[in-house]
Design a protein around this motif. Structure first.
Motif, PDB file in Angstrom:
ATOM      1  N   HIS A 169       0.885  -1.176   0.000  1.00 27.40           N
ATOM      2  CA  HIS A 169       0.000   0.000   0.000  1.00 27.40           C
ATOM      3  C   HIS A 169       0.915   1.216   0.000  1.00 27.40           C
ATOM      4  CE1 HIS A 169       0.782   0.420   4.349  1.00 27.40           C
ATOM      5  NE2 HIS A 169       0.685  -0.897   4.387  1.00 27.40           N
ATOM      6  N   PRO A 170       0.361   2.408  -0.284  1.00 28.90           N
ATOM      7  CA  PRO A 170       1.239   3.571  -0.449  1.00 28.90           C
ATOM      8  C   PRO A 170       2.062   3.923   0.790  1.00 28.90           C
ATOM      9  CG  PRO A 170      -0.942   4.060  -1.270  1.00 28.90           C
ATOM     10  CD  PRO A 170      -1.044   2.730  -0.610  1.00 28.90           C
ATOM     11  N   ALA A 171       1.581   3.521   1.968  1.00 31.04           N
ATOM     12  CA  ALA A 171       2.296   3.938   3.183  1.00 31.04           C
ATOM     13  C   ALA A 171       3.241   2.862   3.722  1.00 31.04           C
ATOM     14  CB  ALA A 171       1.282   4.328   4.253  1.00 31.04           C
ATOM     15  N   ILE A 172       3.345   1.732   3.036  1.00 38.01           N
ATOM     16  CA  ILE A 172       4.247   0.687   3.541  1.00 38.01           C
ATOM     17  C   ILE A 172       5.689   1.206   3.446  1.00 38.01           C
ATOM     18  CG2 ILE A 172       4.606  -0.610   1.378  1.00 38.01           C
ATOM     19  CD1 ILE A 172       4.316  -3.202   3.077  1.00 38.01           C
ATOM     20  N   THR A 173       6.506   0.867   4.439  1.00 43.00           N
ATOM     21  CA  THR A 173       7.874   1.394   4.451  1.00 43.00           C
ATOM     22  C   THR A 173       8.845   0.366   3.856  1.00 43.00           C
ATOM     23  OG1 THR A 173       8.347   0.466   6.612  1.00 43.00           O
ATOM     24  CG2 THR A 173       7.400   2.709   6.559  1.00 43.00           C
ATOM     25  N   ALA A 174      10.039   0.855   3.487  1.00 40.71           N
ATOM     26  CA  ALA A 174      11.072  -0.039   2.969  1.00 40.71           C
ATOM     27  C   ALA A 174      11.439  -1.075   4.030  1.00 40.71           C
ATOM     28  CB  ALA A 174      12.298   0.791   2.579  1.00 40.71           C
ATOM     29  N   LYS A 175      11.450  -0.628   5.284  1.00 41.00           N
ATOM     30  CA  LYS A 175      11.796  -1.553   6.376  1.00 41.00           C
ATOM     31  C   LYS A 175      10.764  -2.692   6.456  1.00 41.00           C
ATOM     32  CE  LYS A 175      12.765  -1.385  11.275  1.00 41.00           C
ATOM     33  NZ  LYS A 175      12.298  -0.710  12.464  1.00 41.00           N
ATOM     34  N   GLU A 176       9.497  -2.337   6.278  1.00 39.93           N
ATOM     35  CA  GLU A 176       8.450  -3.367   6.343  1.00 39.93           C
ATOM     36  C   GLU A 176       8.581  -4.348   5.173  1.00 39.93           C
ATOM     37  OE1 GLU A 176       4.810  -1.152   8.723  1.00 39.93           O
ATOM     38  OE2 GLU A 176       5.106  -0.621   6.619  1.00 39.93           O
ATOM     39  N   VAL A 177       8.881  -3.821   4.002  1.00 45.15           N
ATOM     40  CA  VAL A 177       9.049  -4.709   2.833  1.00 45.15           C
ATOM     41  C   VAL A 177      10.233  -5.658   3.081  1.00 45.15           C
ATOM     42  CG1 VAL A 177       9.717  -4.741   0.385  1.00 45.15           C
ATOM     43  CG2 VAL A 177       7.966  -3.153   1.173  1.00 45.15           C
ATOM     44  N   LYS A 178      11.272  -5.142   3.683  1.00 42.13           N
ATOM     45  CA  LYS A 178      12.452  -5.988   3.966  1.00 42.13           C
ATOM     46  C   LYS A 178      12.120  -7.045   5.026  1.00 42.13           C
ATOM     47  CE  LYS A 178      15.960  -2.879   2.332  1.00 42.13           C
ATOM     48  NZ  LYS A 178      16.938  -1.869   2.531  1.00 42.13           N
ATOM     49  N   THR A 179      11.335  -6.658   6.020  1.00 40.01           N
ATOM     50  CA  THR A 179      10.947  -7.634   7.058  1.00 40.01           C
ATOM     51  C   THR A 179      10.139  -8.774   6.425  1.00 40.01           C
ATOM     52  OG1 THR A 179      10.859  -5.879   8.691  1.00 40.01           O
ATOM     53  CG2 THR A 179       9.686  -7.897   9.235  1.00 40.01           C
ATOM     54  N   VAL A 180       9.170  -8.404   5.594  1.00 41.27           N
ATOM     55  CA  VAL A 180       8.326  -9.440   4.946  1.00 41.27           C
ATOM     56  C   VAL A 180       9.222 -10.335   4.077  1.00 41.27           C
ATOM     57  CG1 VAL A 180       6.402  -9.859   3.358  1.00 41.27           C
ATOM     58  CG2 VAL A 180       6.313  -7.906   4.922  1.00 41.27           C
ATOM     59  N   SER A 181      10.118  -9.728   3.333  1.00 44.49           N
ATOM     60  CA  SER A 181      10.963 -10.495   2.413  1.00 44.49           C
ATOM     61  C   SER A 181      11.876 -11.440   3.189  1.00 44.49           C
ATOM     62  CB  SER A 181      11.803  -9.548   1.552  1.00 44.49           C
ATOM     63  OG  SER A 181      10.958  -8.651   0.874  1.00 44.49           O
ATOM     64  N   ARG A 182      12.395 -10.968   4.316  1.00 44.88           N
ATOM     65  CA  ARG A 182      13.283 -11.835   5.116  1.00 44.88           C
ATOM     66  C   ARG A 182      12.494 -13.054   5.607  1.00 44.88           C
ATOM     67  NH1 ARG A 182      14.864  -8.100   8.477  1.00 44.88           N
ATOM     68  NH2 ARG A 182      13.530  -8.796  10.174  1.00 44.88           N
ATOM     69  N   LEU A 183      11.277 -12.819   6.052  1.00 44.17           N
ATOM     70  CA  LEU A 183      10.450 -13.942   6.515  1.00 44.17           C
ATOM     71  C   LEU A 183      10.164 -14.919   5.371  1.00 44.17           C
ATOM     72  CD1 LEU A 183       7.977 -11.905   8.758  1.00 44.17           C
ATOM     73  CD2 LEU A 183       9.537 -13.679   9.575  1.00 44.17           C
ATOM     74  N   MET A 184       9.950 -14.382   4.185  1.00 47.00           N
ATOM     75  CA  MET A 184       9.680 -15.224   3.007  1.00 47.00           C
ATOM     76  C   MET A 184      10.888 -16.085   2.651  1.00 47.00           C
ATOM     77  SD  MET A 184       6.644 -14.750   1.688  1.00 47.00           S
ATOM     78  CE  MET A 184       6.793 -15.164  -0.039  1.00 47.00           C
ATOM     79  N   ARG A 185      12.056 -15.623   3.003  1.00 49.47           N
ATOM     80  CA  ARG A 185      13.278 -16.373   2.671  1.00 49.47           C
ATOM     81  C   ARG A 185      13.645 -17.385   3.751  1.00 49.47           C
ATOM     82  NH1 ARG A 185      16.935 -14.953  -0.989  1.00 49.47           N
ATOM     83  NH2 ARG A 185      16.524 -13.157  -2.329  1.00 49.47           N
ATOM     84  N   ASP A 186      12.871 -17.474   4.796  1.00 50.99           N
ATOM     85  CA  ASP A 186      13.203 -18.385   5.889  1.00 50.99           C
ATOM     86  C   ASP A 186      13.374 -19.808   5.344  1.00 50.99           C
ATOM     87  OD1 ASP A 186      13.141 -20.105   8.102  1.00 50.99           O
ATOM     88  OD2 ASP A 186      12.064 -18.597   9.284  1.00 50.99           O
ATOM     89  N   PRO A 187      14.564 -20.411   5.505  1.00 45.09           N
ATOM     90  CA  PRO A 187      14.818 -21.717   4.871  1.00 45.09           C
ATOM     91  C   PRO A 187      13.947 -22.841   5.412  1.00 45.09           C
ATOM     92  CG  PRO A 187      16.648 -21.066   6.333  1.00 45.09           C
ATOM     93  CD  PRO A 187      15.704 -19.911   6.271  1.00 45.09           C
ATOM     94  N   THR A 188      13.386 -22.699   6.616  1.00 44.81           N
ATOM     95  CA  THR A 188      12.596 -23.812   7.165  1.00 44.81           C
ATOM     96  C   THR A 188      11.277 -23.985   6.398  1.00 44.81           C
ATOM     97  OG1 THR A 188      11.603 -22.282   8.738  1.00 44.81           O
ATOM     98  CG2 THR A 188      13.534 -23.496   9.517  1.00 44.81           C
ATOM     99  N   ILE A 189      10.892 -22.963   5.669  1.00 45.58           N
ATOM    100  CA  ILE A 189       9.582 -23.012   5.011  1.00 45.58           C
ATOM    101  C   ILE A 189       9.529 -24.054   3.896  1.00 45.58           C
ATOM    102  CG2 ILE A 189       7.938 -21.669   3.620  1.00 45.58           C
ATOM    103  CD1 ILE A 189       8.091 -20.941   6.569  1.00 45.58           C
ATOM    104  N   SER A 190      10.579 -24.136   3.124  1.00 49.09           N
ATOM    105  CA  SER A 190      10.488 -25.013   1.950  1.00 49.09           C
ATOM    106  C   SER A 190      11.019 -26.421   2.209  1.00 49.09           C
ATOM    107  CB  SER A 190      11.239 -24.364   0.782  1.00 49.09           C
ATOM    108  OG  SER A 190      12.490 -23.927   1.206  1.00 49.09           O
ATOM    109  N   GLU A 191      11.247 -26.749   3.491  1.00 50.18           N
ATOM    110  CA  GLU A 191      11.768 -28.101   3.770  1.00 50.18           C
ATOM    111  C   GLU A 191      10.680 -29.146   3.682  1.00 50.18           C
ATOM    112  OE1 GLU A 191      13.624 -27.609   7.583  1.00 50.18           O
ATOM    113  OE2 GLU A 191      15.401 -26.731   6.695  1.00 50.18           O
TER     114      GLU A 191
END
Ligand SMILES: Cc1ncc(COP(=O)(O)O)c(C=O)c1O
Length: 372
Positions: free
Chosen positions: A350-372
């Protein structure tokens, strides 16, 4: 960090600022509550924004689609082809208009209706095609227009998720015969309630739409068709006018954050990014949607960590109960749509989402335990 609805990072966040509140109060104090001046001004400004001659507001995006179909004369046994991978209002509108919804499958490398699949499903009764610019990604309008021109079939754009998106320098809504928008609260711009808009260069269609949305009136006391009470309230139009002035800046912010997601998620295991932007196309990222075979695990991992995720849409329209019952659809009818329904995941944007929030979401998406 701001906590809203129990999530640190919500999926979307409508913006209501002082100027909008003031516009609302002024319209309530000074205008007719229904069909006040703000409605006509909003229509004029929205038409100009889309680059068309006419805009006719309605009570919702669904009403805009239904009235657009009826205004071009669709009825009875006429068939209208659309995508089974959309919000179900798209095809419901065809039924509300009294016509027959038919589906074609989506592209295998994207989210939108596939023109070749549509072509294969045309019949002598096909009167219109409704491509949806899903998640803010423009559909393949050149191909749809060619199909329509060849066969005298109307192209009605469902631009309910794509306010301001561009296709070779022209805004969506102006690319077919008629374009339809929703201003529901989650959209790229809202009227802070329900609302919709029909845009077109066709004067007859605009006149018919104005009559349909206002009880079928020809004039105050005369009726020319069986219409609806489907007007946009004045107060909502007043807010919409302010939102429209912010739209380009908000879309730019969405595009910046989408770019950042693409960079942060590049190479993430088992995560397919949205299709690359085609030359000449400017999507507006109503949603930022990734695809994964581990979609459900990813969604619950995000939610456990305070990030709201959603699925648009877990069940393709043809497999919803009323469509199975009424039209006899079953699994396997539209394989691409069904595969997407099992894999898509919408991340916060959304227009008010911050770069920090996008990075937090992306880091969680990269969590290696997810695709095991
Ligand atoms: C693609 C699409 N079509 C149609 C609609 C219907 O709009 P509304 O909810 O304003 O009736 C929506 C929105 O909700 C939508 O996303």
């Amino acid at each position: 960090m701001q906590v809203k609805h129990g999530f640190n990072i919500p999926l979307m966040r409508p913006i209501v600022d002082q100027e909008m509140l003031q516009a609302a109060v002024l319209s309530l104090q000074n205008e007719k509550l229904v069909m006040g001046e703000s409605v006509y001004k909003f229509e004029e400004e929205f038409a100009r924004y889309c680059g068309v001659r006419y805009a006719v507001s309605t009570a919702s995006g669904t009403a805009a689609l239904q009235i657009a179909l009826q205004s071009i004369g669709i009825e009875g046994n006429d068939e209208v082809i659309t995508t089974p991978f959309s919000f179900f209002a798209t095809s419901n509108a065809v039924i509300h208009a009294g016509a027959q919804p038919r589906f074609a499958d989506v592209e295998n490398d994207g989210f939108n209706l596939d023109p070749q699949n549509v072509e294969a499903r045309l019949t002598p009764r096909t009167r219109a095609i409704i491509p949806v610019h899903l998640y803010g990604h423009p559909a393949r309008m050149d191909e749809f227009r060619d199909l329509g021109d060849d066969k005298g079939i109307s192209i009605i754009e469902d631009a309910c998720q794509a306010h301001g998106a561009e296709h070779h320098g022209r805004r969506v809504g102006s690319l077919g015969h008629v374009g339809c928008f929703s201003f529901y609260t989650s959209k790229n711009m809202t009227v802070c309630g329900d609302g919709g808009m029909i845009v077109t260069n066709d004067e007859q269609v605009a006149d018919a739409a104005r009559s349909f949305r206002d009880c079928g009136r020809a004039s105050r006391y005369t009726m020319q068709r069986i219409g609806y009470t489907s007007r946009l309230n004045t107060v909502n139009a007043a807010i919409g006018r302010v939102q429209l002035r912010r739209l380009d800046e908000w879309n730019e912010a969405r595009r910046r954050m989408a770019k950042m997601y693409r960079t942060e998620l590049e190479g993430a295991t088992g995560v397919d990014l949205p299709p690359a932007e085609r030359p000449g196309e400017t999507p507006v990222y109503h949603l930022f949607v990734v695809r994964s075979d581990h979609r459900d695990q990813l969604a619950s991992h995000l939610e456990k960590n305070g990030v709201e995720a959603a699925i648009h849409y877990p069940i393709p329209i043809h497999l919803q109960t009323p469509y199975r019952t009424k039209y006899g659809h079953s699994e396997g009818s539209f394989p691409q749509a069904e595969r997407l329904a099992g894999r898509v995941l919408s991340l916060p944007i959304h227009p008010a989402i911050t770069a920090k929030e996008v990075k937090t979401v992306s880091r969680l998406m990269r969590d290696p335990t997810i695709s095991e």
